[in-house]
Design a protein around this motif. Structure first.
Motif, PDB file in Angstrom:
ATOM      1  N   UNK A 108       0.633  -1.336   0.305  1.00  0.00           N
ATOM      2  CA  UNK A 108       0.091   0.131  -0.295  1.00  0.00           C
ATOM      3  C   UNK A 108       0.843   1.150   0.007  1.00  0.00           C
ATOM      4  N   UNK A 109       0.334   2.230  -0.641  1.00  0.00           N
ATOM      5  CA  UNK A 109       0.960   3.631  -0.706  1.00  0.00           C
ATOM      6  C   UNK A 109       1.665   4.085   0.489  1.00  0.00           C
ATOM      7  N   UNK A 110       0.952   4.167   1.602  1.00  0.00           N
ATOM      8  CA  UNK A 110       1.128   4.533   2.774  1.00  0.00           C
ATOM      9  C   UNK A 110       2.515   3.847   3.428  1.00  0.00           C
ATOM     10  N   UNK A 111       2.777   2.552   2.991  1.00  0.00           N
ATOM     11  CA  UNK A 111       3.902   1.967   3.502  1.00  0.00           C
ATOM     12  C   UNK A 111       5.289   2.242   2.954  1.00  0.00           C
ATOM     13  N   UNK A 112       5.150   3.193   1.568  1.00  0.00           N
ATOM     14  CA  UNK A 112       6.215   3.451   1.027  1.00  0.00           C
ATOM     15  C   UNK A 112       7.049   4.507   1.708  1.00  0.00           C
ATOM     16  N   UNK A 113       6.617   5.302   2.528  1.00  0.00           N
ATOM     17  CA  UNK A 113       7.226   6.303   3.298  1.00  0.00           C
ATOM     18  C   UNK A 113       7.988   5.628   4.481  1.00  0.00           C
ATOM     19  N   UNK A 114       9.095   5.775   4.872  1.00  0.00           N
ATOM     20  CA  UNK A 114       9.952   5.369   6.110  1.00  0.00           C
ATOM     21  C   UNK A 114      10.504   6.619   6.664  1.00  0.00           C
ATOM     22  N   UNK A 115      10.020   6.650   8.044  1.00  0.00           N
ATOM     23  CA  UNK A 115      10.768   7.813   8.714  1.00  0.00           C
ATOM     24  C   UNK A 115      11.990   7.241   9.209  1.00  0.00           C
ATOM     25  N   UNK A 116      12.415   5.861   9.301  1.00  0.00           N
ATOM     26  CA  UNK A 116      13.785   5.328   9.396  1.00  0.00           C
ATOM     27  C   UNK A 116      14.752   5.407   8.482  1.00  0.00           C
ATOM     28  N   UNK A 117      14.299   5.284   7.270  1.00  0.00           N
ATOM     29  CA  UNK A 117      15.293   5.193   6.143  1.00  0.00           C
ATOM     30  C   UNK A 117      16.251   6.445   6.131  1.00  0.00           C
TER      31      UNK A 117
END
Length: 146
Positions: A108-117
């Protein structure tokens, strides 16, 4: 001997039973056993932990600064929401490898953003439980253990 914290976030305690079509049938205990075997090959000690609570994860990251050479983190859903985890990682200045069992970029699109990366040494996703072993290999190389 170098020690590594392997930290798991929310719902990972349910591995093996939670959505096996996405996360596989390997349990968190199986993952820990795989990690212990891989760490032994590299001459590393590991601490393996899981919490469903964001503040507990932050506390464990802070404590790692004085007891571990690096962190492998599967933050689960907090990956996509937690500025607190991102700030904690940035604060401790330890190498962190982000791990996900599934390919978060193919979901899902919301999983593409990582604040950890942005504060991680790297990200490994989509290889199931083997991703933890790959992360240990990468961290060992980064720390010049093997």
């Amino acid at each position: 001997m170098t020690s590594v914290l392997i930290l798991n976030g929310p719902n990972l305690n349910l591995l093996g039973t939670r959505q096996p079509e996405v996360y596989g049938s390997t349990t968190l205990a199986d993952v820990e056993q795989m990690c212990r075997a891989a760490a032994k090959v590299h001459g590393m000690d590991i601490e393996f932990a899981q919490s469903n609570h964001e503040g507990t994860l932050v506390d464990q990251i802070h404590a790692a600064k004085t007891s571990h050479g690096g962190i492998i983190l599967n933050a689960g859903a907090y990956t996509h929401t937690s500025i607190a985890l991102m700030d904690a990682i940035a604060s401790v200045e330890l190498p962190v490898i982000e791990v996900h069992l599934s390919n978060i970029h193919a979901r899902e699109t919301f999983r593409h953003k990582s604040f950890i990366a942005p504060v991680a040494l790297g990200q490994i996703c989509g290889f199931g439980a083997k991703g933890y072993v790959l992360a240990l290999d990468a961290l060992a190389e980064h720390l010049a253990i093997t």
